[in-house]
Design an enzyme around this catalytic site. Structure first.
Site, mmCIF file in Angstrom:
data_model
loop_
_atom_site.group_PDB
_atom_site.id
_atom_site.type_symbol
_atom_site.label_atom_id
_atom_site.label_comp_id
_atom_site.label_asym_id
_atom_site.label_seq_id
_atom_site.Cartn_x
_atom_site.Cartn_y
_atom_site.Cartn_z
ATOM 1 N N HIS A 190 38.285 51.102 48.659
ATOM 2 C CA HIS A 190 37.074 50.518 49.236
ATOM 3 C C HIS A 190 36.476 51.522 50.228
ATOM 4 O O HIS A 190 37.210 52.105 51.021
ATOM 5 C CB HIS A 190 37.411 49.195 49.950
ATOM 6 C CG HIS A 190 36.188 48.488 50.410
ATOM 7 N ND1 HIS A 190 35.385 47.767 49.558
ATOM 8 C CD2 HIS A 190 35.597 48.432 51.630
ATOM 9 C CE1 HIS A 190 34.357 47.285 50.239
ATOM 10 N NE2 HIS A 190 34.459 47.667 51.494
ATOM 11 N N SER A 209 32.953 59.251 39.684
ATOM 12 C CA SER A 209 33.396 60.542 40.236
ATOM 13 C C SER A 209 34.840 60.467 40.746
ATOM 14 O O SER A 209 35.584 61.441 40.646
ATOM 15 C CB SER A 209 32.449 61.045 41.330
ATOM 16 O OG SER A 209 32.523 60.247 42.479
ATOM 17 N N ASN A 210 35.248 59.312 41.262
ATOM 18 C CA ASN A 210 36.652 59.170 41.672
ATOM 19 C C ASN A 210 37.576 59.186 40.458
ATOM 20 O O ASN A 210 38.641 59.804 40.502
ATOM 21 C CB ASN A 210 36.861 57.876 42.462
ATOM 22 C CG ASN A 210 36.549 58.053 43.928
ATOM 23 O OD1 ASN A 210 37.323 58.658 44.666
ATOM 24 N ND2 ASN A 210 35.391 57.571 44.349
ATOM 25 N N ASN A 231 43.053 49.356 44.532
ATOM 26 C CA ASN A 231 41.600 49.551 44.654
ATOM 27 C C ASN A 231 41.306 50.484 45.813
ATOM 28 O O ASN A 231 42.089 50.583 46.760
ATOM 29 C CB ASN A 231 40.952 48.185 44.925
ATOM 30 C CG ASN A 231 39.435 48.279 45.081
ATOM 31 O OD1 ASN A 231 38.761 48.953 44.295
ATOM 32 N ND2 ASN A 231 38.889 47.620 46.103
ATOM 33 N N LEU A 265 33.489 47.046 40.190
ATOM 34 C CA LEU A 265 32.807 46.072 41.038
ATOM 35 C C LEU A 265 33.005 44.609 40.658
ATOM 36 O O LEU A 265 32.527 43.719 41.354
ATOM 37 C CB LEU A 265 31.308 46.402 41.092
ATOM 38 C CG LEU A 265 31.015 47.850 41.558
ATOM 39 C CD1 LEU A 265 29.522 48.101 41.619
ATOM 40 C CD2 LEU A 265 31.674 48.153 42.900
ATOM 41 N N GLU A 275 37.600 60.134 49.918
ATOM 42 C CA GLU A 275 38.145 59.548 48.680
ATOM 43 C C GLU A 275 38.731 60.633 47.780
ATOM 44 O O GLU A 275 39.838 60.489 47.257
ATOM 45 C CB GLU A 275 37.045 58.774 47.942
ATOM 46 C CG GLU A 275 36.580 57.570 48.738
ATOM 47 C CD GLU A 275 35.541 56.724 48.025
ATOM 48 O OE1 GLU A 275 35.512 55.513 48.265
ATOM 49 O OE2 GLU A 275 34.741 57.267 47.232
HETATM 50 C C1 GAR Z 1 33.322 54.655 45.730
HETATM 51 O O1 GAR Z 1 32.809 55.061 46.977
HETATM 52 C C2 GAR Z 1 34.263 53.475 45.904
HETATM 53 O O2 GAR Z 1 34.953 53.480 47.113
HETATM 54 C C3 GAR Z 1 33.295 52.322 45.857
HETATM 55 O O3 GAR Z 1 32.372 52.662 44.848
HETATM 56 C C4 GAR Z 1 32.200 54.080 44.870
HETATM 57 C C5 GAR Z 1 32.271 54.565 43.427
HETATM 58 O O4 GAR Z 1 31.924 55.912 43.340
HETATM 59 N N1 GAR Z 1 33.981 51.083 45.573
HETATM 60 C C6 GAR Z 1 33.583 49.910 46.060
HETATM 61 O O5 GAR Z 1 32.596 49.780 46.738
HETATM 62 C C7 GAR Z 1 34.476 48.737 45.681
HETATM 63 N N2 GAR Z 1 34.171 47.585 46.479
HETATM 64 P P1 GAR Z 1 32.279 56.719 42.026
HETATM 65 O O6 GAR Z 1 31.839 55.847 40.833
HETATM 66 O O7 GAR Z 1 31.473 57.977 42.108
HETATM 67 O O8 GAR Z 1 33.747 56.970 42.011
#
Ligand code: GAR
Length: 189
Positions: free
Chosen positions: A103, A13-14, A101, A84, A173
């Site tokens: 977090h 989604s990001n 990145n 990840l 985010e």
């Molecule tokens: C996000 O909240 C991001 O910050 C986190 O994974 C999620 C992905 O959401 N990232 C981590 O935890 C990295 N260590 P998304 O796939 O819907 O964008």
């Protein structure tokens, strides 16, 4: 022209939010999305956004296959948006200071191996934190330890569940990640 590769392991989604933010802005290109997971929902989002997406197993990041693809597409910045795997040294060496990145916590709290996505929000609730947030940082050879570029905070209420905390963090985010990328890349190039 800034050519940015998005790396995502899950929903994406990001990644989608970033692409939509920059669509129509001159000088920005997102030519490909790379994942380490073949069935990640990010591939569907990429299809909808008409961006090619690729899957590599872990060794593709280590053995140079991913690097070759990035070079083929003349990528100059890498944005990890829910990615990840640890970024291997050869990628860091090829893109010094050009991998960032996000977090989902206020680093250095709740970072490191195994601290990602939902696990972060569960830990925040379990520790009765009163606030959490997001950290955007440069990537180095250790999980979640690169120089911090930006942080934003939100409140955690005593009754919040991990899902509710996740929703608040996702809001931050979506609001900040594209803008921070825009500001950073405009400043550095
Ligand atoms: C996000 O909240 C991001 O910050 C986190 O994974 C999620 C992905 O959401 N990232 C981590 O935890 C990295 N260590 P998304 O796939 O819907 O964008």
């Amino acid at each position: 022209m800034k050519k940015i590769a998005l790396l995502a392991s899950g929903s994406g989604s990001n990644a989608e939010n970033i692409v939509r933010y920059f669509s129509g802005k001159a000088g920005w290109e997102f030519p490909l999305i790379i994942s380490n997971t073949a069935d990640a929902y990010v591939h569907q989002r990429a299809k909808d956004l008409q961006i090619p997406s690729f899957t590599f197993p872990k060794n593709g990041f280590e053995n140079g296959d991913v690097l070759r693809l990035l070079q083929e597409y003349a990528i100059d910045w890498i944005v990890l948006a829910g990615f990840l795997l640890k970024v291997p040294a050869r990628l860091l060496q090829a893109y010094p200071g050009k991998i960032i990145n996000i977090h989902p916590a206020l680093l250095p709290k709740y970072g490191g191996k195994g601290m990602y996505g939902r696990y972060v929000h569960e830990a925040v609730v379990a520790h009765r934190e009163t606030e959490t947030g997001i950290t955007i940082h440069y990537v180095n050879e250790n999980y979640d330890e690169g120089q911090i570029i930006f942080q934003a905070r939100c409140e955690v209420l005593p009754a919040d569940t991990p899902d509710e905390v996740a929703a608040k963090v996702h809001d931050l985010e979506y609001r900040y990640f594209p803008k921070v990328i825009e500001k950073l890349l405009n400043r550095t190039e």
